[in-house]
Design an enzyme around this catalytic site. Structure first.
Site, mmCIF file in Angstrom:
data_model
loop_
_atom_site.group_PDB
_atom_site.id
_atom_site.type_symbol
_atom_site.label_atom_id
_atom_site.label_comp_id
_atom_site.label_asym_id
_atom_site.label_seq_id
_atom_site.Cartn_x
_atom_site.Cartn_y
_atom_site.Cartn_z
ATOM 1 N N LYS A 64 -11.366 -25.205 53.343
ATOM 2 C CA LYS A 64 -11.293 -24.347 52.159
ATOM 3 C C LYS A 64 -12.473 -24.717 51.283
ATOM 4 O O LYS A 64 -12.868 -25.883 51.231
ATOM 5 C CB LYS A 64 -9.990 -24.623 51.378
ATOM 6 C CG LYS A 64 -9.599 -23.518 50.440
ATOM 7 C CD LYS A 64 -8.778 -22.457 51.163
ATOM 8 C CE LYS A 64 -8.306 -21.369 50.251
ATOM 9 N NZ LYS A 64 -7.327 -20.500 50.908
ATOM 10 N N GLY A 160 5.212 -10.926 41.265
ATOM 11 C CA GLY A 160 3.820 -10.613 41.585
ATOM 12 C C GLY A 160 3.718 -9.363 42.439
ATOM 13 O O GLY A 160 4.295 -9.284 43.526
ATOM 14 N N GLY A 162 0.642 -7.828 43.274
ATOM 15 C CA GLY A 162 -0.793 -7.682 43.530
ATOM 16 C C GLY A 162 -0.998 -7.160 44.940
ATOM 17 O O GLY A 162 -0.185 -6.393 45.464
ATOM 18 N N VAL A 164 -0.722 -8.460 47.902
ATOM 19 C CA VAL A 164 0.329 -8.726 48.883
ATOM 20 C C VAL A 164 1.694 -8.284 48.350
ATOM 21 O O VAL A 164 2.464 -7.613 49.052
ATOM 22 C CB VAL A 164 0.393 -10.230 49.249
ATOM 23 C CG1 VAL A 164 1.509 -10.484 50.253
ATOM 24 C CG2 VAL A 164 -0.940 -10.698 49.807
HETATM 25 P P1 NAI Z 1 -3.374 -10.819 43.545
HETATM 26 O O1 NAI Z 1 -4.243 -11.484 42.561
HETATM 27 O O2 NAI Z 1 -3.776 -9.524 44.140
HETATM 28 O O3 NAI Z 1 -1.910 -10.588 42.905
HETATM 29 C C1 NAI Z 1 -1.247 -11.509 42.153
HETATM 30 C C2 NAI Z 1 -0.352 -10.734 41.203
HETATM 31 O O4 NAI Z 1 0.512 -11.644 40.522
HETATM 32 C C3 NAI Z 1 -1.095 -9.972 40.118
HETATM 33 O O5 NAI Z 1 -0.594 -8.647 40.044
HETATM 34 C C4 NAI Z 1 -0.814 -10.771 38.849
HETATM 35 O O6 NAI Z 1 -0.786 -9.961 37.682
HETATM 36 C C5 NAI Z 1 0.553 -11.312 39.160
HETATM 37 N N1 NAI Z 1 0.934 -12.510 38.407
HETATM 38 C C6 NAI Z 1 0.169 -13.563 38.037
HETATM 39 N N2 NAI Z 1 0.906 -14.467 37.372
HETATM 40 C C7 NAI Z 1 2.168 -13.990 37.355
HETATM 41 C C8 NAI Z 1 3.388 -14.460 36.803
HETATM 42 N N3 NAI Z 1 3.469 -15.627 36.174
HETATM 43 N N4 NAI Z 1 4.493 -13.699 36.941
HETATM 44 C C9 NAI Z 1 4.437 -12.493 37.575
HETATM 45 N N5 NAI Z 1 3.305 -12.015 38.113
HETATM 46 C C10 NAI Z 1 2.185 -12.743 37.992
HETATM 47 O O7 NAI Z 1 -3.103 -11.912 44.686
HETATM 48 P P2 NAI Z 1 -2.667 -11.682 46.200
HETATM 49 O O8 NAI Z 1 -3.863 -11.558 47.047
HETATM 50 O O9 NAI Z 1 -1.606 -10.639 46.240
HETATM 51 O O10 NAI Z 1 -2.019 -13.100 46.541
HETATM 52 C C11 NAI Z 1 -0.759 -13.495 46.035
HETATM 53 C C12 NAI Z 1 -0.400 -14.872 46.550
HETATM 54 O O11 NAI Z 1 -0.356 -14.863 47.960
HETATM 55 C C13 NAI Z 1 -1.398 -15.964 46.158
HETATM 56 O O12 NAI Z 1 -0.689 -17.163 45.942
HETATM 57 C C14 NAI Z 1 -2.262 -16.096 47.396
HETATM 58 O O13 NAI Z 1 -2.824 -17.389 47.489
HETATM 59 C C15 NAI Z 1 -1.238 -15.849 48.495
HETATM 60 N N6 NAI Z 1 -1.806 -15.358 49.737
HETATM 61 C C16 NAI Z 1 -2.553 -14.217 49.732
HETATM 62 C C17 NAI Z 1 -3.086 -13.729 50.923
HETATM 63 C C18 NAI Z 1 -3.851 -12.452 50.962
HETATM 64 O O14 NAI Z 1 -4.033 -11.928 52.050
HETATM 65 N N7 NAI Z 1 -4.263 -11.886 49.853
HETATM 66 C C19 NAI Z 1 -2.897 -14.458 52.198
HETATM 67 C C20 NAI Z 1 -2.026 -15.616 52.095
HETATM 68 C C21 NAI Z 1 -1.529 -16.044 50.891
#
Ligand code: NAI
Length: 333
Positions: A64, A160, A162, A164
Site C-alpha cells: 500500500k 455510507g 458512496g 460501494v
Molecule cells: P466513498 O468515499 O465513495 O464513500 C464513502 C461514503 O461514506 C461517502 O458517501 C461519505 O459521505 C460517507 N461517510 C463518511 N463518513 C461517514 C459517517 N461517519 N457516517 C456515514 N457516512 C459517512 O468510499 P468507497 O469507495 O465507497 O469506500 C467505502 C469503504 O470501503 C472504505 O472504507 C474503503 O476503504 C472500502 N473499500 C472500498 C473499495 C472500493 O472498491 N472502492 C474496495 C475495498 C474496500
C-alpha cells in the site's frame, strides 16, 4: 520513503509481504499530520492487503502506498509523476491503483511514467466498486443464512452510500432487504432513501438502529468502545477497511453474540478486480471469483463455529498458516 522536494512529494510505499507474489495495493492521498502517521497507516494497510490476497486466493503480496497531502489542494501533475517514477524504480515489486484521494484520472497520469499501475478502464461494464459491492452482497447472503435467514426481508443498516455503499444498498434492495441508511452527505442519504424506499437516520444514529445486520461502508475504526454497546444487530458485514478499532473489539462483539464477518474477507472484490483490469480473467471469470467470497465466508464461519473462536481470529490464523506453508514449499525447492 519517497521525497521529491521540487515536486512537493512526500510518500511512503509499504511492501508488507511478497510470499505469494509481487505486492499489490492502492495509493491513498491524505493530509496526514506527520510522516510518521503516514508510515503507520501504510504499514497497517499493507498488512491487511497481504491478508486479503491470501484469503481471496490471489497470487499477490500485500502493499500500500500513501502520499502526504490534501488531494484537493496539493495534487499536481509534477507530484503524481514524481510518485510514478518512484513506483517504476521498484521494477514491478509493487503494483498500484486508486484508493482514497487518488482516482482513475490520476492513475492515467501515473501510467505515463510507470507500467506498474492499473485501474478499471473508462466505460468498463464492471468497476472495482461494482465488484466490491457484489462480494459484500454474497458475504451478507452467507451471514443471513448463518442467522437462519435469507436476504429477502433482512433488516440491514447501511453506513455510507458512496461508491460501494450505494451499489450495495441497491443490490440489497433488489433482493428485498429492508434498509436503513445514513451518510454524512445529506443529499446522498436523501436520494438513496427515496430511490430505495429506505428509512434514513442521521449519521451518528446508525449505531442505534435495531436491525439484523450492520453494514459499515464508510470509515475504518467504527467498531470501538463508543459504538459497540449501542449496536442492536445480530451481525456486522460491510466493505469498510479496518472496521475494528482494535482486535479486542472483535472479541467483544463475539462475547455479545454479534457475528463479525472479517472486513478483509468480505471486501476482497476490490483486490480481485485487479485480475480483471490486467486481463488475467474475463468478465464471467471475475464475477465467479467475486461471488465465491460468499463460499469463503461460509467456510470461515463453519471453522470458527467448530473451534468456538471469532471468525476474524480464525481468518488471521489461516493467513499465517498459508504464508508459512508457502514459505516452507519455497525452502524445499
Ligand atoms: P466513498 O468515499 O465513495 O464513500 C464513502 C461514503 O461514506 C461517502 O458517501 C461519505 O459521505 C460517507 N461517510 C463518511 N463518513 C461517514 C459517517 N461517519 N457516517 C456515514 N457516512 C459517512 O468510499 P468507497 O469507495 O465507497 O469506500 C467505502 C469503504 O470501503 C472504505 O472504507 C474503503 O476503504 C472500502 N473499500 C472500498 C473499495 C472500493 O472498491 N472502492 C474496495 C475495498 C474496500
Amino acid at each position: 520513503m519517497v521525497r521529491d522536494e521540487a515536486a512537493g512529494l512526500r510518500a511512503v510505499i509499504a511492501i508488507h509481504d511478497t510470499t505469494l507474489g509481487p505486492a499489490a495495493g492502492g495509493t491513498r492521498m491524505q493530509p496526514y499530520q506527520s510522516l510518521d502517521a503516514a508510515l503507520t497507516d501504510a504499514l497497517r494497510l499493507s498488512k491487511a492487503m497481504t491478508a486479503k490476497a491470501v484469503m481471496a486466493g490471489v497470487e499477490r503480496g500485500g502493499g500500500k502506498a500513501v502520499i502526504v497531502g490534501d488531494p484537493a489542494r496539493d495534487k499536481s501533475r509534477a507530484l503524481l509523476q514524481a510518485y510514478g517514477r518512484a513506483v517504476e524504480r521498484l521494477g514491478g515489486r509493487f503494483h498500484t491503483g486508486p484508493d482514497v484521494g487518488i482516482d482513475g484520472r490520476d492513475v492515467a497520469v501515473l501510467s505515463r511514467v510507470t507500467r506498474h499501475v492499473s485501474h478499471t478502464a473508462e466505460g468498463a461494464t464492471l468497476t472495482v466498486a461494482d465488484l466490491t459491492a457484489i462480494g459484500v452482497l454474497e458475504a451478507m447472503r452467507t451471514v443471513a443464512r448463518h442467522l437462519g435467514r435469507e436476504l429477502g426481508g433482512l433488516r440491514v443498516s447501511v453506513q455510507g452510500l458512496g461508491q460501494v455503499g450505494l451499489r450495495l444498498a441497491r443490490l440489497l434492495a433488489k433482493e428485498g432487504a429492508q434498509l436503513t441508511v445514513a451518510d454524512m452527505d445529506d443529499g446522498r442519504a436523501e436520494r438513496a432513501s427515496s430511490e430505495l424506499n429506505a428509512a434514513r437516520v442521521a449519521p451518528e444514529a446508525i449505531y442505534d438502529v435495531e436491525a439484523d445486520v450492520f453494514s459499515p461502508n464508510a470509515l475504518g475504526g467504527v467498531l470501538n468502545d463508543g459504538t459497540l454497546p449501542r449496536l442492536r444487530v445480530s451481525a456486522v458485514c460491510g466493505a469498510a477497511n479496518e472496521q475494528l478499532e482494535a482486535s479486542g473489539h472483535g472479541d467483544a462483539l463475539q462475547e455479545r453474540g454479534i457475528l463479525y464477518a472479517p472486513d478483509y474477507v468480505v471486501n476482497a472484490g476490490g483486490l480481485l478486480s485487479l485480475l480483471f483490469e490486467l486481463g488475467e480473467v474475463n468478465e464471467e471469470g471475475i464475477l465467479a471469483r467475486v461471488r465465491g467470497i460468499g463460499a469463503r465466508v461460509a467456510e470461515l464461519l463453519e471453522r470458527a463455529a467448530s473451534e468456538g473462536a471469532p471468525p476474524f481470529r480464525v481468518a488471521d490464523r489461516i493467513v499465517e498458516e498459508r504464508l508459512r506453508e508457502r514459505r516452507a514449499q519455497r525452502g524445499v525447492h
